[in-house]
Scaffold this active site. Structure first.
Site, mmCIF file in Angstrom:
data_model
loop_
_atom_site.group_PDB
_atom_site.id
_atom_site.type_symbol
_atom_site.label_atom_id
_atom_site.label_comp_id
_atom_site.label_asym_id
_atom_site.label_seq_id
_atom_site.Cartn_x
_atom_site.Cartn_y
_atom_site.Cartn_z
ATOM 1 C CE LYS A 254 18.993 35.357 2.175
ATOM 2 N NZ LYS A 254 18.215 35.218 3.330
ATOM 3 C CG ASP A 255 22.265 31.868 -0.701
ATOM 4 O OD1 ASP A 255 22.278 32.681 0.485
ATOM 5 O OD2 ASP A 255 21.556 30.774 -1.101
ATOM 6 N NE ARG B 299 15.980 26.520 -1.948
ATOM 7 C CZ ARG B 299 15.226 27.704 -2.372
ATOM 8 N NH1 ARG B 299 15.647 28.894 -1.982
ATOM 9 N NH2 ARG B 299 14.470 27.530 -3.516
ATOM 10 C CE1 TYR C 102 15.407 25.657 7.557
ATOM 11 C CE2 TYR C 102 14.935 24.775 5.609
ATOM 12 C CZ TYR C 102 15.044 25.992 6.217
ATOM 13 O OH TYR C 102 15.246 27.269 5.868
ATOM 14 C CE LYS D 287 19.553 25.758 9.452
ATOM 15 N NZ LYS D 287 19.825 26.305 8.279
ATOM 16 C CG HIS E 96 21.844 30.156 4.356
ATOM 17 N ND1 HIS E 96 20.693 29.657 3.717
ATOM 18 C CD2 HIS E 96 22.256 31.001 3.579
ATOM 19 C CE1 HIS E 96 20.530 30.289 2.583
ATOM 20 N NE2 HIS E 96 21.400 31.112 2.377
ATOM 21 C CG ASP F 284 8.242 22.483 11.453
ATOM 22 O OD1 ASP F 284 8.921 22.321 12.183
ATOM 23 O OD2 ASP F 284 7.002 21.538 11.469
ATOM 24 C CG ASN F 285 11.972 27.269 7.975
ATOM 25 O OD1 ASN F 285 11.073 28.062 8.336
ATOM 26 N ND2 ASN F 285 12.981 27.422 8.946
ATOM 27 C CD GLU G 66 19.877 34.756 6.427
ATOM 28 O OE1 GLU G 66 19.677 33.428 5.887
ATOM 29 O OE2 GLU G 66 19.157 35.746 6.225
ATOM 30 C CD GLU H 49 6.192 7.242 15.650
ATOM 31 O OE1 GLU H 49 7.177 7.392 16.282
ATOM 32 O OE2 GLU H 49 5.040 7.226 16.441
ATOM 33 N NE ARG I 75 -1.634 -1.411 3.677
ATOM 34 C CZ ARG I 75 -1.540 -0.849 4.938
ATOM 35 N NH1 ARG I 75 -2.592 -0.315 5.328
ATOM 36 N NH2 ARG I 75 -0.648 -1.304 5.627
#
Length: 185
Positions: A168-169, A59, A132, A72, A62, A48-49, A143, A28, A23
């Site tokens: 930005k990066d 990305r 994350y 994280k 950071h 949460d992101n 940051e 979890e 199925r």
């Protein structure tokens, strides 16, 4: 869940117990009591992101400075990424070293990356969706970003992808000129 310290032992590879049959599957993805027992960490996640990226999108790298540093817990729910954590703790024996791990919707692996690490990921598949949890809220003034291709870090990114960065990066600092985690007193 199976928890394995990586070559920088504070970064943990987490493999959930997955129950699969004809199925589909169930697992979890996070359970606080089991996480604390298996990792011996007493952390609380407050945000949460969720991001979606196309192939070649990188990305990072950071991080946030204290007192808004973030731990994280990261995972991929669609696609595949190369996930990288760089030790930026000046007092650490692994200062300036990195670990990299493939995370995907197929392998269902997760990484726990503690405070004191710069973090980034590169989408290897056509697209990826990445979730994350963080131990502190996003705080723009705290940051910082280290440039992805820093020659001191010499991260072994795949060479066959057209790397795409946010504006930005693109402005990320070199490792040597970055404001890093202070030495412990």
């Amino acid at each position: 869940m199976k928890v394995t310290p990586l070559s920088i032992p504070e970064v943990l590879l987490i493999e959930p117990h997955v129950f699969e049959d004809s199925r589909g599957f169930f697992f979890e993805s996070f359970r606080e009591d089991v996480f604390k027992k298996e990792t011996s960490l007493d952390v609380s996640f407050v945000q949460d992101n969720h991001s979606k990226s196309s192939q070649g999108v990188l990305r990072g790298l950071h991080y946030q400075l204290p007192p808004h540093a973030q731990g994280k817990l990261v995972r991929v729910i669609q696609g595949e990424v190369l996930d990288v954590a760089v030790d930026i703790r000046k007092s650490s024996p692994t200062f300036g070293q990195y670990v990299a791990e493939i995370l995907s919707s197929n392998n269902k692996k997760q990484l726990y990356i503690p405070e004191g690490f710069a973090h980034g990921f590169l989408t290897l598949s056509e697209t990826s969706e990445y979730l994350y949890k963080t131990t502190d809220f996003y705080h723009p003034k705290s940051e910082r970003c280290i440039i992805w291709n820093d020659t001191t870090l010499n991260i072994d990114w795949p060479k066959d992808l057209n790397i795409q960065l946010s504006p930005k990066d693109l402005l990320g600092q070199s490792f040597k000129s970055s404001e890093l985690f202070p030495c412990k007193q």
